[in-house]
Design a protein around this motif. Structure first.
Motif, mmCIF file in Angstrom:
data_model
loop_
_atom_site.group_PDB
_atom_site.id
_atom_site.type_symbol
_atom_site.label_atom_id
_atom_site.label_comp_id
_atom_site.label_asym_id
_atom_site.label_seq_id
_atom_site.Cartn_x
_atom_site.Cartn_y
_atom_site.Cartn_z
ATOM 1 N N ARG A 173 -4.570 6.463 11.047
ATOM 2 C CA ARG A 173 -4.181 6.506 9.640
ATOM 3 C C ARG A 173 -2.844 7.221 9.518
ATOM 4 O O ARG A 173 -2.601 8.216 10.188
ATOM 5 N N SER A 178 0.826 -1.199 0.000
ATOM 6 C CA SER A 178 0.000 0.000 0.000
ATOM 7 C C SER A 178 0.862 1.250 0.000
ATOM 8 O O SER A 178 0.485 2.267 -0.571
ATOM 9 N N HIS A 188 -3.102 9.872 0.498
ATOM 10 C CA HIS A 188 -3.313 8.453 0.788
ATOM 11 C C HIS A 188 -3.383 8.282 2.299
ATOM 12 O O HIS A 188 -2.410 8.570 2.989
ATOM 13 N N ASN A 189 -4.521 7.871 2.779
ATOM 14 C CA ASN A 189 -4.653 7.594 4.209
ATOM 15 C C ASN A 189 -4.556 6.097 4.388
ATOM 16 O O ASN A 189 -5.465 5.358 4.020
ATOM 17 N N LEU A 190 -3.454 5.656 4.932
ATOM 18 C CA LEU A 190 -3.217 4.221 5.013
ATOM 19 C C LEU A 190 -3.405 3.731 6.443
ATOM 20 O O LEU A 190 -2.944 4.369 7.387
ATOM 21 N N SER A 191 -4.084 2.621 6.537
ATOM 22 C CA SER A 191 -4.271 2.047 7.867
ATOM 23 C C SER A 191 -2.989 1.341 8.277
ATOM 24 O O SER A 191 -2.205 0.911 7.444
ATOM 25 N N ARG A 231 3.982 4.806 -6.825
ATOM 26 C CA ARG A 231 3.989 3.724 -7.793
ATOM 27 C C ARG A 231 4.961 3.937 -8.946
ATOM 28 O O ARG A 231 5.906 3.193 -9.116
#
Lengths: 394, 279
Positions: free
Chosen positions: A105, A77, A120-123, A83
């Motif tokens: 997050r 993620s 991008h809010n990533l867990s 990317r």
């Protein structure tokens, strides 16, 4: 927002994440006083990599005071945020990493050209601190070169090759594909010889050889080559980790790779190269040595004494007795099984179980419960150890 | 062109004849709407419209104007038929679809009328291939009743800026949420995937934003699986117009420039996801 890192976007950050993704599936993020640490370890825990971005790397670096924060997240993620390296380089102007502890997050914000804002809010999951125990400064053999030299060397090996063996003498380094004894007659051996003057730095104190996985080396080289930073390689005994490192004024990257501990390695060497056998003390302490340098996961929040990395004079007997003590305290990963290990070594030389398992069993060796001291099962370690490492992750 | 010499204009029994010097001008644009096998062709004196639908929730239309064709003869006001699009594309690329400059497949597409196959004469380097594709009963395409009077929000973006976003979209997200608003965040694409959510915000004054006309704040979710095929059209296009109407229906219009610099349009309609419509 608890922790905030802002930087003018530099591709090196993305490259570091991409190279960590070649090691493991999870990215361990730990904002420390001395910088932002990004780490990863592979599933068999035989390879570990850490990048430390100094506060100066960022234009603003604020971390939570009082309590330490650390987390792990799926590396995929994070990779998705960065990317396409090529287009990022052209479009991203500023990068912002922030932690929203209320929502759990970790937020990556990329400010791109034309005002495009990517958030991008990533867990993430809370995690133990991931810290490999190694002290590369105490290592006897140190080499430094432009990554190109090593890239040009490993390019000769087929992609399917799993391990390489690096041997050194005072003047030369040999790199060859590692082939199991029983496959020897069937396989092609490739060996490259590098003269000491091809390196920027070439220091050998013990003439020996180590075998380690090529995949992680390649991963490291991709990073080093794209950043143009010189690669330093440190190693000591077979069985003790090999360290690859890149350093810049604002970042430090260390890749710690387990090496194969195999008596046949020594024998092979001696016969092939009429090398002087390693000094006897080394042999005697090899197993202790392995324990002390083994990649250990610190499950305790407050790191034990080993976190301070005592400056260990190379090959000093006292160090070996000191370090396992420190390591024992942290987790079962460091088990008291020197005797067992010694016996195992002896048996391995003859019994030589399934080829690759031998390699793995070594790294898992230290996870073996002490009960296995009966040492009747030299190569059945795998399941035991795999399940152990799973437990560790939970 | 050897093909054009074969045409005997008047005594031909065809209701539709369309010729192209470069079949790629047709095949490229058809490729961008190939996500289902069956395509409805409707030809009018203005040109050719090809429609592909998915689940009655999504519709793609490719418009190829009559003047794109070197010859476009139609004897009725409306000629409609349905063919297998994959087969048609295979035929159009029967010579390998070479992209080499100066080498192109010439096409003459003829249709005699109801019940007859669609006949393609393809010629490249003096070799002529005749393909006959059986036609099917044309289905009535879904009328999305998307009319410009009901459009609440509209933006026109240079495709370049959307391509990046679409190539990076988190495919673990079931939906793509589009927010259009006269105030912040103006134009936002959001995904909600396994590892968290992501937002792509385009400010209204960006150089990538050619037109920004949003009257109300609207947030709608669209099935990612339905929108995914539209990236093919996006890749071909140079500009895209994103519109939503008062019901939350989405229209994506792509302006596509072909090899010869002529302009065609591809349009996608998509229904919003029910469950969050009333959010």
């Amino acid at each position: 927002m608890l922790c905030i890192c802002v930087c003018v976007y530099r591709p090196v950050l993305a490259k570091a994440i991409h190279s960590l993704s070649r090691i493991g599936d999870e990215l361990y993020v730990e904002p420390q006083d001395d910088g932002l640490a990004l780490r990863s370890v592979n599933s068999s825990r035989s390879a570990y990599a850490c990048f430390l971005f100094a506060p100066l790397f960022f234009s603003r670096y604020t971390i939570p005071s009082g309590h330490a924060f650390r987390c792990k997240m799926a590396i995929k993620s994070v990779q998705a945020v960065f990317r396409s390296l090529a287009s990022l380089e052209k479009t991203v102007e500023k990068c912002h990493i922030g932690l929203d502890e209320k929502k759990n997050r970790l937020t990556f914000t990329l400010h791109c050209k034309h005002g495009l804002l990517k958030t991008h809010n990533l867990s993430f999951q809370d995690s133990e601190s991931l810290q490999a125990v190694f002290d590369k400064d105490s290592y006897g053999n140190v080499f430094r070169s432009h990554p190109r030299l090593l890239v040009d060397t490993v390019v000769h090996f087929p992609p399917s090759l799993e391990e390489v063996t690096v041997s050194v003498s005072d003047e030369r380094m040999w790199v060859r594909n590692h082939v199991e004894e029983e496959d020897r007659s069937k396989s092609m051996l490739t060996e490259l010889c590098l003269a000491s003057d091809e390196f920027d730095h070439f220091a050998v104190t013990t003439q020996n050889s180590v075998t380690f996985c090529l995949k992680e080396l390649r991963g490291m080289l991709v990073f080093a080559e794209s950043t143009g930073l010189p690669v330093s390689m440190y190693f000591d005994e077979p069985g003790s980790p090999l360290v690859l490192s890149v350093t810049d004024s604002v970042l430090e990257g260390n890749f710690v790779l387990a090496t194969l501990s195999d008596d046949s390695n020594h024998r092979k060497n001696n016969s092939r190269r009429e090398q002087t056998p390693p000094p006897p003390p080394n042999d005697d302490f090899m197993d202790d040595d392995m324990d002390s340098y083994l990649i250990a996961m610190d499950t305790s929040i407050a790191p034990g004494p080993s976190a301070t990395r005592p400056p260990t004079p190379p090959l000093a007997v006292s160090t070996y007795s000191k370090q396992p003590a420190a390591a024992n305290h942290r987790s079962r990963l460091i088990a008291e099984e020197q005797e067992e290990e010694e016996e195992e070594e002896a048996e391995l030389a003859d019994s030589a179980g399934p080829p690759n398992k031998k390699f793995c069993s070594l790294f898992f060796g230290s996870v073996l419960p002490p009960s296995s001291q009966t040492s009747t099962q030299p190569v059945t370690n795998q399941e035991v150890l795999a399940s152990d490492s799973e437990d560790d992750e939970q | 062109m050897p093909l054009s010499t074969q045409s005997q204009a008047d005594d031909e029994p065809y209701v539709l004849v369309a010729s192209l010097d470069n079949a790629r001008n047709l095949s490229n644009i058809l490729k961008s709407i190939t996500f289902k096998d069956h395509a409805i062709f409707s030809a009018t004196p203005n040109g050719l419209k090809v429609t592909v639908e998915d689940s009655k929730c999504m519709q793609a239309n490719a418009f190829i104007q009559a003047d794109i064709f070197q010859e476009f003869t139609i004897k009725e006001d409306l000629v409609g038929f349905q063919v297998n699009l994959t087969v048609l594309l295979d035929c159009l690329n029967i010579f390998g679809g070479s992209t080499v400059q100066g080498v192109s497949t010439a096409l003459r597409m003829c249709y005699r009328g109801y019940g007859y196959p669609l006949t393609l004469f393809l010629e490249e380097g003096g070799v002529v291939t005749v393909c006959k594709i059986n036609t099917q009963e044309p289905e009535e395409p879904v009328d999305f009743d998307f009319c410009s009077n009901n459009v609440t929000n509209k933006v026109i973006l240079l495709s370049e800026s959307l391509k990046e976003a679409f190539s990076e979209l988190d495919m673990t997200s079931e939906v793509l949420q589009i927010t259009m608003s006269p105030s912040q965040p103006y134009f936002r694409l959001s995904t909600f995937g396994n590892s968290g959510n992501a937002h792509y915000d385009y400010p209204k004054d960006s150089e990538m934003m050619e037109l920004f006309r949003c009257t109300t704040t609207q947030t709608n979710r669209y099935k990612m699986s339905l929108l995914k095929p539209s990236t093919k059209a996006l890749a071909l296009s140079c500009k895209v117009s994103v519109r939503t109407d008062s019901r939350g229906f989405l229209s994506l219009q792509y302006l596509v420039r072909n090899d010869d610099g002529q302009i065609c349009f591809v349009e996608y309609y998509c229904c919003p996801d029910e469950e969050v419509e009333e959010e």
